[in-house]
Design an enzyme around this catalytic site. Sequence first.
Site, PDB file in Angstrom:
ATOM      1  N   ASP A  46       0.757  -1.087   0.226  1.00 13.25           N
ATOM      2  CA  ASP A  46       0.025  -0.057   0.103  1.00 13.25           C
ATOM      3  C   ASP A  46       0.933   1.405   0.167  1.00 13.25           C
ATOM      4  OD1 ASP A  46       1.241  -0.216   2.385  1.00 13.25           O
ATOM      5  OD2 ASP A  46      -0.960   0.922   3.472  1.00 13.25           O
TER       6      ASP A  46
ATOM      7  N   GLU B 182       3.312   1.531   2.420  1.00 14.75           N
ATOM      8  CA  GLU B 182       4.608   0.413   2.408  1.00 14.75           C
ATOM      9  C   GLU B 182       4.492  -0.466   3.286  1.00 14.75           C
ATOM     10  OE1 GLU B 182       7.918   2.874   1.840  1.00 14.75           O
ATOM     11  OE2 GLU B 182       7.224   3.649   0.015  1.00 14.75           O
TER      12      GLU B 182
END
Length: 458
Positions: free
Chosen positions: A185, A188
């Site tokens: 995402d 991270e």
Amino acid sequence: MKLLGLILLLQVVALMVVARVIFQDPVVAFQKEILGSKFAITMDEWLEQEAAVSWDCIRRNINPPGTIRGFVAASPSKFGPDYFYTWTRDAGLVMRVVVSRYDDGNEEVKRLLHDYVAQEIYHQDGSGYEGSWGRPQNDGPAIRVTTLLLLAKKSSPRYVEGTLRPAILRDLDYIARVWEEPCFDLWEEVCGVHFYTLMVMRRAMVDGAEFAREFGDHKRASHYAQTADSILSRLDTFWSSSSNYLSVTQDHCDNVWKHSGLDTAVILAVNHAGMKPYTAGSDKLLATAHRLESAFENLYPINDLHPADLGTAIGRYPEDSYDGYASGSYGNPWFLTTAAMAELYYRAVHEWEQDKNTLITVNDINSGFFARLFETSEDKVKGLSFRYGTKAFETLVDTMTTRADRFMATVQYHQHDNGSLSEQFNRWTGFEQGARDLTWSYASFISAADARAGQPLP
Ligand SMILES: *[C@@H]1O[C@H](CO)[C@@H](O)[C@H](O)[C@H]1NC(C)=O
């Protein structure tokens, strides 16, 4: 006697002047004493000042001494934490702001943009950063290509054909191929299929289809358009009518999980890539904004300690445990997410004002948001409606703007005295922490301020 009277009068006037100097306007004096001198200016003045600081700091973080041209530092911080890298996402979002400041003939800005493009083309395979954060992050290419497409609209045909087009098509083709695959995402951390990533991919596909059509590549244009439709169908599955908000991730690939499903990433998705039906003023986004604010309101002690005229300090997601230096601690409110919440409100206002047919009705989905906005109960607002051009609509616009300004005031309250914005501010003390001068914080501030001025970034 007359003379005495005059002298007395003069003395009184002099005393008043002295008193005014000593005591000042009581409100201003209070602001100076209690809130610090930064609050002694109006919101408009501060926004102007901070926009200048932000633009300066963005330029300072692009190609800092000792780096190659086109290097966009996420922050100048090299240790505790080390953010002295170019992230595809951060750089793309920052350059979206830079493109918005690019006019014909502005050679300095043009050079920043062309250096960025050259640097990104060189690293278009996703390399460049080899740290410990999870890979791949497919929002990166989508954000980058959206920025490149915006730049293409302002560039010469020669530069578009020779340089931008190949880079654009490479990103678009990549997105069309991988959009369904789980990835990390925008923070991270979580592997899965994400609302944010799908939103920026859809926007890239829609804009990409138009770009391909313009130069006669109809095969690509229809492939991108179809992909955009498929992404939209997938996006629709993120709404849960039982919980009444858009959740952040599906199809997790490991055990990293947010049990609430709430994440400000959903708000950022709309600020970065909003398109019907997922726009700032839509019922589902307002419902999600309300749930997020409720979660953070109770989570961060500074939200209770704040002066009443400040908005709720907003973080990334309630379960966040990254304190700016390490995970497994306590997450904090962030500047970029607090500004993003303000931006959502400004964008909603802009969207409603653009359309003379606007009619907003308070229903089961958005009633929580409007109850919060008007500081009343859901029962009292249900069924109300706001039609463009009416007094009620004006009240709505004014209230939304005031509320958004309060989120911005929270940014102002917690920023460094010189206007610097770090990544986070402490949930107990309110002081800045995490990476200093975070480039994305400045981009997010400018983006919100532009939306407030009725010119949201495209
Ligand atoms: C403000 O001061 C801090 C700490 O001294 C510094 O790191 C930062 O770069 C300064 N920001 C500006 C805009 O001058």
